[in-house]
Design a protein around this motif. Structure first.
Motif, PDB file in Angstrom:
ATOM      1  N   CYS A 187       0.842  -1.210   0.000  1.00  0.00           N
ATOM      2  CA  CYS A 187       0.000   0.000   0.000  1.00  0.00           C
ATOM      3  C   CYS A 187       0.873   1.254   0.000  1.00  0.00           C
ATOM      4  N   LYS A 188       1.959   1.231   0.753  1.00  0.00           N
ATOM      5  CA  LYS A 188       2.884   2.371   0.764  1.00  0.00           C
ATOM      6  C   LYS A 188       3.598   2.501  -0.581  1.00  0.00           C
ATOM      7  N   ILE A 189       3.940   1.373  -1.189  1.00  0.00           N
ATOM      8  CA  ILE A 189       4.610   1.429  -2.480  1.00  0.00           C
ATOM      9  C   ILE A 189       3.700   2.058  -3.526  1.00  0.00           C
ATOM     10  N   VAL A 190       2.404   1.732  -3.487  1.00  0.00           N
ATOM     11  CA  VAL A 190       1.459   2.316  -4.444  1.00  0.00           C
ATOM     12  C   VAL A 190       1.451   3.831  -4.346  1.00  0.00           C
ATOM     13  N   SER A 191       1.469   4.359  -3.120  1.00  0.00           N
ATOM     14  CA  SER A 191       1.331   5.803  -2.941  1.00  0.00           C
ATOM     15  C   SER A 191       2.659   6.545  -2.887  1.00  0.00           C
ATOM     16  N   GLN A 192       3.758   5.870  -2.511  1.00  0.00           N
ATOM     17  CA  GLN A 192       5.020   6.570  -2.281  1.00  0.00           C
ATOM     18  C   GLN A 192       6.148   6.153  -3.215  1.00  0.00           C
ATOM     19  N   TRP A 193       5.978   5.088  -3.975  1.00  0.00           N
ATOM     20  CA  TRP A 193       7.082   4.534  -4.738  1.00  0.00           C
ATOM     21  C   TRP A 193       7.214   5.255  -6.078  1.00  0.00           C
ATOM     22  N   HIS A 194       8.135   6.206  -6.140  1.00  0.00           N
ATOM     23  CA  HIS A 194       8.388   6.946  -7.380  1.00  0.00           C
ATOM     24  C   HIS A 194       9.899   7.040  -7.589  1.00  0.00           C
TER      25      HIS A 194
END
Length: 453
Positions: free
Chosen positions: A335-342
């Protein structure tokens, strides 16, 4: 995307990680602090010996022989306890290697409580030995460092408190849910450090990354790996400076976590005339070692959680609840990767020209690493399949693009097909089917809201 500032931050994070994953750094700092403390208390004792001030009433007094006996006893007891602490650490590491896998040993070695405990006892031993050596004959009688002896006794009492803490800390640390939560916390920190994008401070200039990769493939010079091992860290900022000076573009073909083989291709440089200069610096900018780390390798944290889940699902262990715990934490971090992974796949110089093209793990691949092996090992286990689908539903709710949802739907469909093949009980299949339909419902709502927007 220009990532000079973030690359510098990642470099600091990597150096902190190297120091943290050692059993000598914190003890060495504490020994230095003990030497400094001894220098201070010895200066005070000499001033009191000269009569510059009177010793307070709480300072222990006595003869030189009594002080030597006290210090010798304390030093012997402390070094014995250090041996006990070492034994506890070795037992813990052996247990961790057997139960959690050999790759989990670094998580126990880097534990700050263990390092502080070991350092506290070693520092106390060094301090007591230094105080013992300072006792001698002075200008007017025996010199007894009363303040230093009193401080030694105080340190001994502190060591007892640290020993009690260490026993409690070790008992908590080896519990499997705590181990999993610790790995997940490290993974969360790695996601935040590596994946946060910054607004671009410089305009884009020059050819695109696709064009530069094509040029490097067609006309560039191939660079071969100087050593074999796991790629642990890449100093992108150093490579950007080097490529700017050489007016070149470096295309990296491996990311941290990959195993590189000496003499095999691992980068390309365009134009080829810059290859001799880049070849020398590229080896210094790549940190290669015998193991993987989390410094620039988010996949490693996911693999650690997956490994614990696979061990729990094996026939020898058969610990379903541990596997469910790993799935919960995998879902949380995805869930964190979806929103923070750039992550930055291109690194530009100050003028906006692309200088380094890096290889980064894709969101699709991170999802696949998280679920595929667990799905393959969970055939015939309804509880695990249900938890996998529930985790996919939570991740689906955080997605913002059709591509992010597509890979989640693929994983959910494979779990549903595995259920139909391996679950004999109709009610269990119905439970799994309801979770699968819930994912489809979430996806359809998000797709409809996207079309309306």
């Amino acid at each position: 995307m220009y990532r000079g500032v973030l690359s510098s931050g990642l470099g600091s994070h990597w150096r902190r990680e190297v120091l943290r994953t050692s059993l000598w750094y914190v003890p060495a700092l504490e020994v230095v602090a003990a030497i400094v403390l001894f220098a201070g208390t010895l200066a005070a004792d000499r001033a009191a010996y000269r009569g510059d001030f009177a010793l307070p009433g709480w300072v222990i007094s006595g003869s030189a022989d009594a002080a030597r006996q006290i210090l010798t006893t304390i030093a012997a007891a402390i070094i014995t306890v250090v041996g006990v602490v070492f034994s506890i650490i070795l037992v813990t590491l052996t247990l961790a290697s057997t139960q959690f896998g050999p790759r989990m040993l670094r998580n126990f070695i880097r534990d700050r409580g263990t390092q502080v405990t070991l350092g506290t006892f070693v520092a106390t031993f060094v301090y007591s030995v230094l105080v013992l050596a300072s006792i001698g004959v002075g200008s007017h009688g025996d010199f007894v460092p009363h303040i230093s002896v009193t401080v030694t006794l105080a340190l001994m009492v502190a060591d007892l408190a640290v020993l009690i803490y260490f026993i409690h800390h070790t008992a908590v640390m080896i519990q499997l849910p705590q181990v999993i939560a610790s790995i997940a916390a490290d993974l969360t920190e790695a996601i935040r450090e590596q994946g946060s994008g910054n607004p671009e401070p410089h305009p884009k200039a020059g050819p695109t990354a696709v064009e530069l990769v094509a040029r490097a493939e067609a006309e560039g010079a191939v660079l071969l790996a100087p050593v074999s091992g796991y790629l642990q860290f890449i100093k992108h900022q150093s490579l950007v400076r080097l490529a700017t000076e050489a007016d070149a573009v470096i295309s990296l073909e491996h990311r941290p976590g990959h195993f590189i083989v000496r003499g095999h291709r691992f980068a390309a440089v365009w134009p080829p005339e810059a290859a001799p200069l880049v070849r020398q610096a590229l080896g210094r900018a790549h940190i290669v070692g015998p193991y993987r780390t989390l410094s620039q390798d988010v996949s490693f944290g996911i693999d650690q959680l997956v490994e614990i889940a696979l061990r729990a699902l094996s026939a020898a262990v058969n610990d379903t609840f541990t596997a469910l715990t790993c799935i919960d934490w995998l879902g949380d971090n995805l869930c964190k990767i979806v929103s923070q992974w750039h992550p930055a796949r291109v690194h530009r110089d100050a003028r906006g020209f692309i200088r380094v093209i890096a290889a980064e793990p894709s969101y699709d691949r991170l999802v696949q690493r998280s679920f595929e092996k667990i799905r393959q090992s969970s055939l015939g286990m309804p509880a695990v399949m249900i938890r996998l689908l529930e985790a996919l539903a939570r991740i689906m709710a955080e997605t913002t693009t059709e591509g992010q949802r597509r890979v989640l739907l693929e994983q959910a469909a494979m779990i549903n097909r595995a259920c139909e093949r391996s679950i004999p009980e109709a009610s269990d299949r119905a439970d799994i089917q309801r979770r699968y339909e819930a994912i489809l419902t979430v996806e359809s709502k998000l797709a409809a809201s996207g079309r309306n927007a």
